[in-house]
Design a protein around this motif. Structure first.
Motif, PDB file in Angstrom:
ATOM      1  N   LEU A  14       0.082  -5.806   0.158  1.00 20.75           N
ATOM      2  CA  LEU A  14       1.178  -6.211   1.029  1.00 20.75           C
ATOM      3  C   LEU A  14       0.773  -7.494   1.744  1.00 20.75           C
ATOM      4  O   LEU A  14      -0.293  -7.558   2.371  1.00 20.75           O
ATOM      5  CB  LEU A  14       1.482  -5.125   2.057  1.00 20.75           C
ATOM      6  N   TYR A  49       8.350  -6.293   8.740  1.00 25.64           N
ATOM      7  CA  TYR A  49       7.270  -5.365   8.369  1.00 25.64           C
ATOM      8  C   TYR A  49       7.471  -3.986   8.983  1.00 25.64           C
ATOM      9  O   TYR A  49       7.011  -2.965   8.438  1.00 25.64           O
ATOM     10  CB  TYR A  49       5.914  -5.949   8.797  1.00 25.64           C
ATOM     11  N   LEU A 109       9.007  -1.153   6.722  1.00 24.76           N
ATOM     12  CA  LEU A 109       8.325  -0.710   5.505  1.00 24.76           C
ATOM     13  C   LEU A 109       7.859   0.738   5.640  1.00 24.76           C
ATOM     14  O   LEU A 109       7.538   1.212   6.735  1.00 24.76           O
ATOM     15  CB  LEU A 109       7.114  -1.601   5.221  1.00 24.76           C
ATOM     16  N   SER A 110       7.790   1.430   4.499  1.00 23.85           N
ATOM     17  CA  SER A 110       7.289   2.802   4.501  1.00 23.85           C
ATOM     18  C   SER A 110       6.300   3.068   3.371  1.00 23.85           C
ATOM     19  O   SER A 110       5.644   4.103   3.356  1.00 23.85           O
ATOM     20  CB  SER A 110       8.469   3.794   4.385  1.00 23.85           C
ATOM     21  N   GLU A 111       6.183   2.144   2.409  1.00 25.78           N
ATOM     22  CA  GLU A 111       5.241   2.311   1.306  1.00 25.78           C
ATOM     23  C   GLU A 111       3.801   2.241   1.821  1.00 25.78           C
ATOM     24  O   GLU A 111       3.552   1.767   2.912  1.00 25.78           O
ATOM     25  CB  GLU A 111       5.444   1.223   0.240  1.00 25.78           C
ATOM     26  N   ARG A 112       2.858   2.678   0.982  1.00 16.60           N
ATOM     27  CA  ARG A 112       1.446   2.559   1.338  1.00 16.60           C
ATOM     28  C   ARG A 112       0.775   1.615   0.341  1.00 16.60           C
ATOM     29  O   ARG A 112       1.135   1.579  -0.840  1.00 16.60           O
ATOM     30  CB  ARG A 112       0.761   3.926   1.349  1.00 16.60           C
ATOM     31  N   ILE A 144      -3.809  -4.949   2.597  1.00 14.46           N
ATOM     32  CA  ILE A 144      -2.830  -5.646   3.421  1.00 14.46           C
ATOM     33  C   ILE A 144      -3.450  -6.954   3.883  1.00 14.46           C
ATOM     34  O   ILE A 144      -4.616  -6.976   4.314  1.00 14.46           O
ATOM     35  CB  ILE A 144      -2.401  -4.820   4.653  1.00 14.46           C
ATOM     36  N   LYS A 171       1.569   0.355  12.840  1.00 16.17           N
ATOM     37  CA  LYS A 171       2.306   0.300  11.582  1.00 16.17           C
ATOM     38  C   LYS A 171       1.373  -0.015  10.421  1.00 16.17           C
ATOM     39  O   LYS A 171       1.463   0.600   9.349  1.00 16.17           O
ATOM     40  CB  LYS A 171       3.416  -0.754  11.669  1.00 16.17           C
ATOM     41  N   CYS A 172       0.476  -0.978  10.615  1.00 17.40           N
ATOM     42  CA  CYS A 172      -0.469  -1.325   9.544  1.00 17.40           C
ATOM     43  C   CYS A 172      -1.339  -0.125   9.184  1.00 17.40           C
ATOM     44  O   CYS A 172      -1.666   0.090   8.010  1.00 17.40           O
ATOM     45  CB  CYS A 172      -1.338  -2.502   9.969  1.00 17.40           C
ATOM     46  N   THR A 200      -0.495   3.000   9.257  1.00 14.01           N
ATOM     47  CA  THR A 200       0.279   3.940   8.432  1.00 14.01           C
ATOM     48  C   THR A 200       0.553   3.380   7.034  1.00 14.01           C
ATOM     49  O   THR A 200       0.716   4.155   6.088  1.00 14.01           O
ATOM     50  CB  THR A 200       1.619   4.290   9.103  1.00 14.01           C
ATOM     51  N   LEU A 201       0.604   2.048   6.904  1.00 12.70           N
ATOM     52  CA  LEU A 201       0.878   1.437   5.603  1.00 12.70           C
ATOM     53  C   LEU A 201      -0.364   1.319   4.723  1.00 12.70           C
ATOM     54  O   LEU A 201      -0.258   1.150   3.508  1.00 12.70           O
ATOM     55  CB  LEU A 201       1.479   0.031   5.800  1.00 12.70           C
ATOM     56  N   LYS A 220      -3.644   2.608   2.805  1.00 11.44           N
ATOM     57  CA  LYS A 220      -4.181   3.833   2.217  1.00 11.44           C
ATOM     58  C   LYS A 220      -5.537   4.172   2.846  1.00 11.44           C
ATOM     59  O   LYS A 220      -6.204   3.307   3.411  1.00 11.44           O
ATOM     60  CB  LYS A 220      -4.325   3.668   0.709  1.00 11.44           C
TER      61      LYS A 220
END
Length: 431
Positions: free
Chosen positions: A179, A233, A236-239, A243, A263-264, A266-267, A269
């Motif tokens: 990302l 940003y 967003l919800s994908e992982r 980043i 937020k970062c 949670t995004l 992995k």
């Protein structure tokens, strides 16, 4: 010149050689006479009053409106003279400290960067004609601090080195998802996709940048690996495995640092790596320069590390590496300023004289701040576990060298075949 302004300048300028001609034609001299002469002409009483009341805003505005000119020297030499006198952390007299304290106290009101407001702020700057940016950026349209491994590097070479440096810190592996928050004109995302066979999603709030980056994906045939979206940003919800965010954090605003890092977290992995590249300041928290906030980057703010690290700690992310780039941005801005001024007539044809003066003051003022004030750039590597990357930095150097060798090989392949020198016999296949 009015008495109050003269007293203020007398108190500030002790070193150097400054001459100011006022609107009535009278001239005053300041400093000890050392160094090159800088001679300002304040043309109107309106500009003189404004500069007396709010110099950090009014000097730039007077220059924009042609109410102030330089008879000797230029914006950069004037700002160098001022900054050498006040020192890298700013003036220390009681009045200036009081004014600065008020500016810091009210800065949060200037940085309420909701999704809608963030989009408007981005449009003010990044949705200018793309032709303007082509006049001074490198070929890849990198609008952030370059990385000068050698002082004789060209801007193009230093921006390529920056991409290598960032990619190495991400510890990328083929096939990973990446990302790019604040993806600009797409250069970094394309670089990562091509060199690591990664799948990249870049998000931006600029329609101009999105159009250019999307066309670049199509032109390079990378539709299956790189995708750019106009998207905040926060939606967003994908992982993602990796980043990266370069030159975007300056627009987040101090009110939203906790939101950004939460937020970062949670995004990213569990075994992911993030690299944040942002302008920062060596000193304590401050306020955005008034001219920059009003005319260049509304809603923008340059953080101190003391404001960034607490938000990281509370998000659950771990700091794996911090690097401070000191004069790299000053040298980057020097290239931009010189290129912009060399193409000034073209910029004026796109916009007007006022725009050219505004951008000359912006680029010169930014270079001066990085060269003689407390501005710097930081790169922070973040993970969610402390065993995600190797325990020593050797892997970064190894990756950078491998990328540099690959780039050199590609340049040799792409270079046009040299024509035989005149007067020499061409060697036949049989020989």
């Amino acid at each position: 010149m009015n008495i109050l302004l003269k007293r203020i300048i007398d108190r500030v300028v002790r070193i150097g050689h400054l001459k100011i001609t006022g609107p009535n034609g009278g001239t005053s001299t300041f400093g000890d006479g050392s160094g090159p002469l800088v001679h300002l002409h304040i043309k109107t009483a309106h500009a003189e009053r404004a500069i007396t009341l709010h110099p950090t805003l009014a000097i730039g505005e007077a220059f924009m409106e042609e109410e102030l000119d330089f008879l000797e020297g230029d914006v950069l030499s004037f700002l160098k003279l001022v900054y050498v006198n006040i020192g890298p952390m700013g003036a220390t007299d009681a009045w200036t400290r009081a004014v600065e304290g008020l500016r810091v106290a009210f800065r949060r009101l200037q940085q309420v960067n909701t999704a809608a407001r963030s989009k408007r702020n981005v449009q003010r700057h990044y949705d200018l004609s793309g032709e303007i940016y082509k006049l001074f950026l490198d070929e890849d349209m990198q609008y952030s601090c370059a990385y000068f491994e050698r002082p004789d590097m060209t801007l193009e070479e230093a921006q390529l080195a920056k991409k290598r440096h960032i990619a190495a810190k991400l510890a990328l592996k083929p096939g990973q998802s990446v990302l790019d928050i604040g993806s600009g004109w797409g250069g970094l995302g394309l670089y990562i996709a091509k060199n690591f066979e990664a799948d990249v999603l870049g998000v931006t709030l600029s329609t101009e940048q999105h159009a250019v980056s999307t066309e670049r994906v199509r032109a390079e045939g990378l539709e299956g690996h790189v995708h750019f979206e106009i998207r905040d940003y926060r939606s967003l919800s994908e992982r993602f495995d990796r980043i990266v965010s370069v030159g975007m954090f300056e627009h987040v605003g101090v009110n939203h640092y906790r939101t950004f890092f939460d937020k970062c977290a949670t995004l990213l992995k569990p075994d992911g790596v993030m690299l944040l590249h942002s302008i920062g300041r060596f000193g304590p928290p401050s306020a955005t320069n008034a001219f920059i906030r009003k005319h260049i980057f509304p809603g923008g703010y340059i953080p101190a590390l003391s404001e960034v690290l607490p938000a990281i700690e509370k998000s659950g992310l771990m700091v794996g590496d911090i690097e401070i780039l000191r004069l790299h941005y000053a040298d980057t801005l020097k290239h931009w300023r010189e290129r912009f001024l060399a193409n000034r007539d073209k910029a004026k044809a796109i916009y007007d004289e006022r725009f050219c003066r505004m951008w000359e003051f912006y680029l010169s003022g930014s270079e001066a701040a990085f060269r003689w004030q407390d501005m710097m750039v930081f790169q922070i590597q973040l993970t969610r576990r402390n065993d995600t990357v190797p325990v020593t930095r050797g892997y970064m150097d190894k990756c950078e060298k491998a990328l540099a060798m690959r780039e050199m090989a590609h340049r040799e392949i792409d270079a046009p075949a040299q024509k035989p020198k005149r007067g020499r016999r061409k060697v036949s296949d049989r020989e």
